[in-house]
Design a protein around this motif. Structure first.
Motif, PDB file in Angstrom:
ATOM      1  N   ASP A   6       0.824  -1.211   0.000  1.00  0.00           N
ATOM      2  CA  ASP A   6       0.000   0.000   0.000  1.00  0.00           C
ATOM      3  C   ASP A   6       0.860   1.264   0.000  1.00  0.00           C
ATOM      4  O   ASP A   6       0.512   2.254  -0.653  1.00  0.00           O
ATOM      5  CB  ASP A   6      -0.938   0.006   1.204  1.00  0.00           C
ATOM      6  CG  ASP A   6      -1.982  -1.096   1.149  1.00  0.00           C
ATOM      7  OD1 ASP A   6      -2.223  -1.643   0.045  1.00  0.00           O
ATOM      8  OD2 ASP A   6      -2.549  -1.419   2.211  1.00  0.00           O
ATOM      9  N   THR A  42       0.378   3.954  -2.988  1.00  0.00           N
ATOM     10  CA  THR A  42      -0.033   5.342  -2.750  1.00  0.00           C
ATOM     11  C   THR A  42       1.059   6.308  -3.184  1.00  0.00           C
ATOM     12  O   THR A  42       0.763   7.375  -3.721  1.00  0.00           O
ATOM     13  CB  THR A  42      -0.420   5.578  -1.277  1.00  0.00           C
ATOM     14  OG1 THR A  42       0.665   5.175  -0.424  1.00  0.00           O
ATOM     15  CG2 THR A  42      -1.688   4.821  -0.908  1.00  0.00           C
ATOM     16  N   ASP A  97      -0.533   9.962  -3.935  1.00  0.00           N
ATOM     17  CA  ASP A  97      -1.696  10.092  -3.051  1.00  0.00           C
ATOM     18  C   ASP A  97      -1.234  10.358  -1.612  1.00  0.00           C
ATOM     19  O   ASP A  97      -1.060   9.429  -0.828  1.00  0.00           O
ATOM     20  CB  ASP A  97      -2.525   8.809  -3.140  1.00  0.00           C
ATOM     21  CG  ASP A  97      -3.755   8.815  -2.253  1.00  0.00           C
ATOM     22  OD1 ASP A  97      -4.011   9.816  -1.543  1.00  0.00           O
ATOM     23  OD2 ASP A  97      -4.465   7.785  -2.251  1.00  0.00           O
ATOM     24  N   GLY A 107      -3.732   9.105   1.084  1.00  0.00           N
ATOM     25  CA  GLY A 107      -3.700   7.648   1.200  1.00  0.00           C
ATOM     26  C   GLY A 107      -2.424   7.165   1.856  1.00  0.00           C
ATOM     27  O   GLY A 107      -2.440   6.242   2.679  1.00  0.00           O
TER      28      GLY A 107
END
Length: 145
Positions: free
Chosen positions: A22, A26, A31, A34
């Protein structure tokens, strides 16, 4: 978590490893929200040059700057072919050491001014899953002759 609750260490290890996927995802999307959501509200994030960001909001703000500026096209590279060292010190606390850095072309530079680092994470199991509570980025440099 109380002493009577049982956890599955293999499931925890898988969930912890997923956080690193993740992080890369991200980062790759730029992001910042995120990316910051993978950290606890009161997380501490120390950069390779010693700047400490305190809390999820500062982590988001700092990474928004990074994603819009100096590392706009960079990719977060983790592992370098190494397995992360994950140590569950309690059922709800893990320490993780992993190699990492940034790259503009899919491979972390081997130049003298490389971004290769050893990344240290303290992770906590929260009701929403494993989150990063503390992060330290230490640049890998050769031992001077």
């Amino acid at each position: 978590m109380n002493a009577t609750q049982q956890t599955d260490p293999n499931a925890d290890l898988s969930a912890i490893r997923a956080v690193f996927g993740d992080l890369s995802d991200t980062w790759g999307r730029g992001d910042a929200a995120g990316f910051a959501a993978l950290f606890t509200q009161d997380a501490q994030y120390t950069t390779n040059f010693g700047l400490t960001l305190q809390g999820r909001a500062q982590i988001e703000q700092g990474h928004r700057y990074v994603f819009e500026g100096p590392h706009r096209s960079a990719e977060l590279v983790l592992l370098f072919g190494e397995e992360p060292q994950i140590r569950l010190v309690r059922p709800d606390v893990a320490i993780v050491l992993i190699g990492g850095g940034t790259s503009d072309g899919g491979e972390v530079s081997s130049r003298e001014n490389s971004t290769r680092s050893t990344l240290t994470y303290v992770m906590l199991r929260e009701p929403t899953g494993w989150r990063i509570s503390m992060f330290q980025n230490t640049r890998r440099t050769p031992i001077p002759a």
